[in-house]
Design a protein around this motif. Sequence first.
Motif, PDB file in Angstrom:
ATOM      1  N   ALA A   9       0.836  -1.201   0.000  1.00 32.28           N
ATOM      2  CA  ALA A   9       0.000   0.000   0.000  1.00 32.28           C
ATOM      3  C   ALA A   9       0.870   1.250   0.000  1.00 32.28           C
ATOM      4  O   ALA A   9       1.928   1.288   0.644  1.00 32.28           O
ATOM      5  N   LEU A  10       0.433   2.265  -0.703  1.00 27.47           N
ATOM      6  CA  LEU A  10       1.206   3.495  -0.816  1.00 27.47           C
ATOM      7  C   LEU A  10       1.006   4.420   0.381  1.00 27.47           C
ATOM      8  O   LEU A  10       1.848   5.257   0.671  1.00 27.47           O
ATOM      9  N   GLU A  11      -0.129   4.266   1.059  1.00 26.39           N
ATOM     10  CA  GLU A  11      -0.410   5.092   2.228  1.00 26.39           C
ATOM     11  C   GLU A  11      -0.069   4.325   3.505  1.00 26.39           C
ATOM     12  O   GLU A  11      -0.093   3.100   3.542  1.00 26.39           O
ATOM     13  N   LYS A  12       0.242   5.063   4.580  1.00 27.76           N
ATOM     14  CA  LYS A  12       0.679   4.456   5.835  1.00 27.76           C
ATOM     15  C   LYS A  12      -0.379   3.533   6.451  1.00 27.76           C
ATOM     16  O   LYS A  12      -0.041   2.568   7.138  1.00 27.76           O
ATOM     17  N   LYS A  13      -1.641   3.847   6.212  1.00 24.60           N
ATOM     18  CA  LYS A  13      -2.714   3.030   6.792  1.00 24.60           C
ATOM     19  C   LYS A  13      -2.628   1.578   6.335  1.00 24.60           C
ATOM     20  O   LYS A  13      -3.029   0.663   7.044  1.00 24.60           O
ATOM     21  N   GLY A  14      -2.164   1.375   5.130  1.00 23.76           N
ATOM     22  CA  GLY A  14      -2.079   0.016   4.599  1.00 23.76           C
ATOM     23  C   GLY A  14      -3.419  -0.556   4.172  1.00 23.76           C
ATOM     24  O   GLY A  14      -3.540  -1.741   3.876  1.00 23.76           O
ATOM     25  N   ILE A  15      -4.456   0.285   4.130  1.00 23.72           N
ATOM     26  CA  ILE A  15      -5.805  -0.145   3.752  1.00 23.72           C
ATOM     27  C   ILE A  15      -6.083   0.298   2.319  1.00 23.72           C
ATOM     28  O   ILE A  15      -5.822   1.446   1.945  1.00 23.72           O
ATOM     29  N   ARG A  16      -6.619  -0.621   1.520  1.00 27.30           N
ATOM     30  CA  ARG A  16      -6.942  -0.295   0.138  1.00 27.30           C
ATOM     31  C   ARG A  16      -8.404  -0.641  -0.145  1.00 27.30           C
ATOM     32  O   ARG A  16      -8.903  -1.653   0.344  1.00 27.30           O
ATOM     33  N   VAL A  17      -9.050   0.206  -0.913  1.00 25.69           N
ATOM     34  CA  VAL A  17     -10.471   0.046  -1.210  1.00 25.69           C
ATOM     35  C   VAL A  17     -10.707   0.277  -2.700  1.00 25.69           C
ATOM     36  O   VAL A  17     -10.113   1.183  -3.289  1.00 25.69           O
ATOM     37  N   TYR A  18     -11.578  -0.541  -3.294  1.00 31.86           N
ATOM     38  CA  TYR A  18     -11.963  -0.298  -4.682  1.00 31.86           C
ATOM     39  C   TYR A  18     -13.479  -0.389  -4.826  1.00 31.86           C
ATOM     40  O   TYR A  18     -14.152  -1.088  -4.065  1.00 31.86           O
ATOM     41  N   ILE A  19     -13.991   0.360  -5.786  1.00 31.80           N
ATOM     42  CA  ILE A  19     -15.426   0.390  -6.072  1.00 31.80           C
ATOM     43  C   ILE A  19     -15.639   0.010  -7.531  1.00 31.80           C
ATOM     44  O   ILE A  19     -14.973   0.550  -8.425  1.00 31.80           O
ATOM     45  N   LEU A  20     -16.570  -0.897  -7.776  1.00 31.63           N
ATOM     46  CA  LEU A  20     -17.028  -1.224  -9.124  1.00 31.63           C
ATOM     47  C   LEU A  20     -18.509  -0.843  -9.181  1.00 31.63           C
ATOM     48  O   LEU A  20     -19.360  -1.541  -8.627  1.00 31.63           O
ATOM     49  N   HIS A  21     -18.776   0.278  -9.822  1.00 33.14           N
ATOM     50  CA  HIS A  21     -20.135   0.823  -9.856  1.00 33.14           C
ATOM     51  C   HIS A  21     -20.910   0.243 -11.028  1.00 33.14           C
ATOM     52  O   HIS A  21     -20.482   0.353 -12.182  1.00 33.14           O
ATOM     53  N   LEU A  22     -22.040  -0.375 -10.736  1.00 26.94           N
ATOM     54  CA  LEU A  22     -22.925  -1.023 -11.701  1.00 26.94           C
ATOM     55  C   LEU A  22     -22.253  -2.241 -12.334  1.00 26.94           C
ATOM     56  O   LEU A  22     -21.817  -2.207 -13.491  1.00 26.94           O
ATOM     57  N   VAL A  23     -22.175  -3.298 -11.550  1.00 24.10           N
ATOM     58  CA  VAL A  23     -21.492  -4.507 -12.016  1.00 24.10           C
ATOM     59  C   VAL A  23     -22.231  -5.188 -13.168  1.00 24.10           C
ATOM     60  O   VAL A  23     -21.649  -6.015 -13.872  1.00 24.10           O
ATOM     61  N   GLU A  24     -23.502  -4.836 -13.379  1.00 25.67           N
ATOM     62  CA  GLU A  24     -24.214  -5.379 -14.532  1.00 25.67           C
ATOM     63  C   GLU A  24     -23.631  -4.849 -15.844  1.00 25.67           C
ATOM     64  O   GLU A  24     -23.909  -5.391 -16.919  1.00 25.67           O
ATOM     65  N   ASN A  25     -22.830  -3.777 -15.743  1.00 29.18           N
ATOM     66  CA  ASN A  25     -22.180  -3.213 -16.934  1.00 29.18           C
ATOM     67  C   ASN A  25     -20.719  -3.658 -17.033  1.00 29.18           C
ATOM     68  O   ASN A  25     -19.867  -2.921 -17.536  1.00 29.18           O
ATOM     69  N   MET A  26     -20.429  -4.864 -16.536  1.00 29.15           N
ATOM     70  CA  MET A  26     -19.103  -5.458 -16.683  1.00 29.15           C
ATOM     71  C   MET A  26     -19.154  -6.518 -17.781  1.00 29.15           C
ATOM     72  O   MET A  26     -20.179  -7.175 -17.972  1.00 29.15           O
ATOM     73  N   THR A  27     -18.048  -6.686 -18.484  1.00 30.19           N
ATOM     74  CA  THR A  27     -17.975  -7.766 -19.465  1.00 30.19           C
ATOM     75  C   THR A  27     -17.883  -9.107 -18.741  1.00 30.19           C
ATOM     76  O   THR A  27     -17.536  -9.167 -17.549  1.00 30.19           O
ATOM     77  N   ILE A  28     -18.185 -10.182 -19.440  1.00 33.97           N
ATOM     78  CA  ILE A  28     -18.090 -11.520 -18.856  1.00 33.97           C
ATOM     79  C   ILE A  28     -16.664 -11.786 -18.372  1.00 33.97           C
ATOM     80  O   ILE A  28     -16.454 -12.356 -17.285  1.00 33.97           O
ATOM     81  N   GLU A  29     -15.686 -11.364 -19.151  1.00 37.60           N
ATOM     82  CA  GLU A  29     -14.282 -11.572 -18.774  1.00 37.60           C
ATOM     83  C   GLU A  29     -13.940 -10.823 -17.492  1.00 37.60           C
ATOM     84  O   GLU A  29     -13.228 -11.346 -16.628  1.00 37.60           O
ATOM     85  N   ALA A  30     -14.482  -9.608 -17.356  1.00 35.26           N
ATOM     86  CA  ALA A  30     -14.232  -8.823 -16.141  1.00 35.26           C
ATOM     87  C   ALA A  30     -14.890  -9.469 -14.930  1.00 35.26           C
ATOM     88  O   ALA A  30     -14.324  -9.497 -13.839  1.00 35.26           O
ATOM     89  N   ILE A  31     -16.102  -9.990 -15.134  1.00 36.91           N
ATOM     90  CA  ILE A  31     -16.813 -10.656 -14.038  1.00 36.91           C
ATOM     91  C   ILE A  31     -16.042 -11.891 -13.564  1.00 36.91           C
ATOM     92  O   ILE A  31     -15.870 -12.116 -12.359  1.00 36.91           O
ATOM     93  N   ASN A  32     -15.560 -12.667 -14.508  1.00 35.41           N
ATOM     94  CA  ASN A  32     -14.786 -13.856 -14.147  1.00 35.41           C
ATOM     95  C   ASN A  32     -13.516 -13.485 -13.386  1.00 35.41           C
ATOM     96  O   ASN A  32     -13.118 -14.159 -12.433  1.00 35.41           O
ATOM     97  N   ALA A  33     -12.892 -12.383 -13.806  1.00 33.75           N
ATOM     98  CA  ALA A  33     -11.666 -11.933 -13.148  1.00 33.75           C
ATOM     99  C   ALA A  33     -11.942 -11.452 -11.723  1.00 33.75           C
ATOM    100  O   ALA A  33     -11.188 -11.769 -10.795  1.00 33.75           O
ATOM    101  N   ILE A  34     -13.044 -10.702 -11.550  1.00 37.62           N
ATOM    102  CA  ILE A  34     -13.332 -10.185 -10.207  1.00 37.62           C
ATOM    103  C   ILE A  34     -13.784 -11.303  -9.273  1.00 37.62           C
ATOM    104  O   ILE A  34     -13.531 -11.264  -8.066  1.00 37.62           O
ATOM    105  N   LEU A  35     -14.429 -12.328  -9.830  1.00 36.58           N
ATOM    106  CA  LEU A  35     -14.830 -13.472  -8.998  1.00 36.58           C
ATOM    107  C   LEU A  35     -13.617 -14.129  -8.353  1.00 36.58           C
ATOM    108  O   LEU A  35     -13.623 -14.451  -7.173  1.00 36.58           O
TER     109      LEU A  35
END
Length: 334
Positions: free
Chosen positions: A105-131
Motif C-alpha cells: 500500500a502506498l499510504e501508511k494506513k495500509g488499507i486499500r479500497v476499490y469500487i465497481l459501480h454497476l457490475v451489470e455493466n461489466m464484461t463476462i471476462e471482467a466478471i470472471n476476473a473479479i470473482l
Amino acid sequence: MQVEQYLKQYQPILYKTFYSSLKNNTLSHAYLIAGQHGTPLLEVAKFLAKSILCDDPTPFACNSCITCIRIDSENYPDFVVYDGQKSTIKKDAVYSIETQFEKTALEKKGIRVYILHLVENMTIEAINAILKFLEEPQPNIYAFLTTNNENNCLPTIISRCQLLHLKPVPQIEVINKAIDLGVFKEDAELLSGFYNDAELLKETLDNKESKEDYIEAKESLLQLLDALKQDRRKAIYIMQKEIEPSLKNKEATRYFLDMLLFVFHDVLNKTNGKDIVLTSYDTIISELASHLHEVDASLLQILKARTSLNNNVNIPLLLDNLILSISKENENYE
C-alpha cells in the motif's frame, strides 16, 4: 449530498449495520449495494469507503480530514473507482486493480479500497476476473460493488459479498424536497427519475457541465414531444435534423432517453386512467395519450435504446432507429 444524514433518515437498516461493523471492527471484505435506478449507489459506496479510510471517523467519515479531502479530489492512490455508468467495465480494469493491490500500500494506513459501480455493466471476462479476486480476499483490502438490478448479478458474486439494500425514497417526497431547495417543479419532476435524493438532484443543476447536458436533453425532449403530437414524418425530421446534432455526448443522450422513458410511462398511465408523475407536462401527456396507440411497444423500444447506449454505439444511428421504430408502431396515429 449529505450521505450520512441520508442513510440515517432513509436507510436505517444499512446505517445501523455498517455503523456496527465500523464500531466493532467486523467489516466484510466485500459489499454489494443494491438499489433501483436513481438511488445514490455510487455516493453511498464512496462514503462507506471513506469511513474505512478516514483519519478521524465517528465511526463514519468526517468528510473534513486530509484523507477524506484527498479521496473527494481523486488524489488517494489506495482508493480506486471504476464507473460502469460512464463506460463498460472491462477485464483490464480488474487486472489493473489486482496488479496495483498486489503491491505494498502506498499510504501508511495500509488499507486499500476499490469500487465497481454497476457490475451489470461489466464484461463476462471482467466478471470472471473479479470473482477470482473476491474468492481470495487479502487483509486490509475492501470492495464495494453496486447494482441497479440484483437479479442481473451472478449468484457467485452475491455469495461472495455482504448485501446491502437501498430502499427508494417516495418520488413525490423527492420532488417536493427539491422544490423546497429551489428547483423548478418541472425540473424536479423530470430529474426525480434520475436522482432518488433531492440534494443530489439539486447538486446536478448546480454543476455547470451536468446542467448543460440536462438542458440540451430537455430542449430536445420538448421538441420531439411537440412533433409527436402532430405526425410521424415531422417527428422523424425533428429527430434527424434538430435533436441528433444537439445531443453532443453520451451523457446528454442518456438524459434524453431516460426522460423520454419517463414521459411514455406517464402517457401509459394516463391511457390507463392512473395518476402521472410529470404533472407539469399534463397537457402534453394527455395529447400524446390521445394520439399514440402503441405506447407499451414504444416504451420497450426506448428501453432497448437506453440499454444499448451503455455499449459503444453510434448515437445518431441509435436515435434514428428509435424514432423509426416508434413511428412505425404508431403509424396510424396521424
